[in-house]
Write a protein that holds these residues in place. Structure first.
Motif, PDB file in Angstrom:
ATOM      1  N   VAL A   4       0.843  -1.203   0.000  1.00  0.00           N
ATOM      2  CA  VAL A   4       0.000   0.000   0.000  1.00  0.00           C
ATOM      3  C   VAL A   4       0.877   1.251   0.000  1.00  0.00           C
ATOM      4  N   ILE A   5       1.891   1.265   0.876  1.00  0.00           N
ATOM      5  CA  ILE A   5       2.794   2.412   0.944  1.00  0.00           C
ATOM      6  C   ILE A   5       3.635   2.501  -0.320  1.00  0.00           C
ATOM      7  N   ALA A   6       4.090   1.354  -0.826  1.00  0.00           N
ATOM      8  CA  ALA A   6       4.889   1.352  -2.054  1.00  0.00           C
ATOM      9  C   ALA A   6       4.084   1.876  -3.232  1.00  0.00           C
ATOM     10  N   ARG A   7       2.801   1.519  -3.288  1.00  0.00           N
ATOM     11  CA  ARG A   7       1.942   2.035  -4.367  1.00  0.00           C
ATOM     12  C   ARG A   7       1.791   3.544  -4.256  1.00  0.00           C
ATOM     13  N   ASP A   8       1.639   4.041  -3.049  1.00  0.00           N
ATOM     14  CA  ASP A   8       1.526   5.492  -2.844  1.00  0.00           C
ATOM     15  C   ASP A   8       2.785   6.209  -3.345  1.00  0.00           C
ATOM     16  N   VAL A   9       3.941   5.672  -3.004  1.00  0.00           N
ATOM     17  CA  VAL A   9       5.199   6.280  -3.457  1.00  0.00           C
ATOM     18  C   VAL A   9       5.288   6.249  -4.979  1.00  0.00           C
TER      19      VAL A   9
END
Length: 282
Positions: free
Chosen positions: A6-11
């Motif tokens: 989820v965080i990687a997708r945001d980045v």
């Protein structure tokens, strides 16, 4: 729930948007439900009441180009009926962008810059293989001018793509037989092939680009041929989108590309399946 993806997708999303904003692209939003899906031989649209869910925003993007927009991009959900597997999902996130005055090789250079921006560790040594050369080397025949759809599809999956996987890193297949590029223009000086490329990274196909076909007469002919092929295969035959063909009359030369965001994220995280980067099982 694994929150890492989820965080990687945001980045990744932030990086993509920053890339296009810095290059004066306008972010657009186009309909997800539409009455007439784009006519492509092996892509089936998901029904949604008396409409369909889009398989791509391409039809609307080209209408925006015809209306005068010059650089546009969109990140959004797309859908394909009946697709499920390690690298396929019926609901997926697509990045699609277009630039007027550009061709498929201009778009390739921009794609290289985008990948380098969001993936610092990717190899800068991009191998470019014309489809004719790849098939002659790995499958023993040249599909340009000698196109056989079943043979082409089988040899692409069984012979060419495994060879690309062994090469590793970014590999671009370019100049597809015109029969395998329904929405791209023919190559100058070689009408047997079309100005289309596909990008593979470590054997995973993540992007598909064209020099866009802007001739409404030729596009209608290709749609009609595709409709006949779909009918012969027992597939749903969609109506021809007359509004789209009318827009092509006003569309300037342009290049465009569709990139699978989920697959790119999968590669970035070193995962082997899309499920590993999708937080919800739907």
């Amino acid at each position: 729930m694994n929150t890492g993806p989820v965080i990687a997708r945001d980045v990744l999303m932030r990086g993509i948007r920053a890339f296009f904003y810095a290059r004066d692209y306008a972010e657009v939003e186009t309909p997800i439900r539409l009455k007439i899906p784009c006519m492509e031989l092996h892509i089936d649209a998901e029904p949604s009441g008396d409409h369909f869910l889009r398989t791509s925003p391409e039809i609307f993007h080209k209408q925006l180009l015809a209306a005068g927009h010059q650089r546009i991009f969109e990140i959004g959900k797309c859908f394909r009926h009946g697709e499920r597997g390690p690298l396929h999902h019926p609901e997926y996130t697509m990045l699609e962008w277009y630039q007027t005055g550009a061709d498929y090789m201009d778009i390739l250079e921009e794609t290289k810059q985008l990948i380098a921006c969001v993936w610092k560790g990717v190899s800068r040594d991009w191998k470019i293989l014309p489809v004719s050369e790849a098939f002659q080397e790995f499958a023993g025949w040249d599909p340009a001018g000698n196109y056989d759809e079943n043979r082409f599809d089988i040899d692409l999956v069984d012979k060419v793509e495994p060879a690309i996987r062994k090469i590793g890193g970014p590999v671009v297949l370019k100049d597809y037989p015109v029969e395998a590029a329904a929405l791209s223009r023919k190559k100058n000086g070689n009408p047997l092939v079309a100005e289309r490329w596909e990008l593979y990274i470590d054997g995973v196909e993540i992007a598909n680009a064209y020099s866009e076909l802007t001739d409404p007469v030729e596009q209608r002919m290709r749609f009609e041929e595709c409709a006949a092929q779909r009918r012969a295969l027992g597939k749903t035959v969609y109506p021809i989108d007359e509004a789209f063909l009318q827009a092509l009359e006003h569309m300037p030369p342009a290049g465009g590309v569709a990139l699978g965001v989920d697959r790119l994220l999968m590669l970035l995280l070193g995962a082997s399946t899309l499920d590993a980067v999708l937080p919800f099982r739907n």
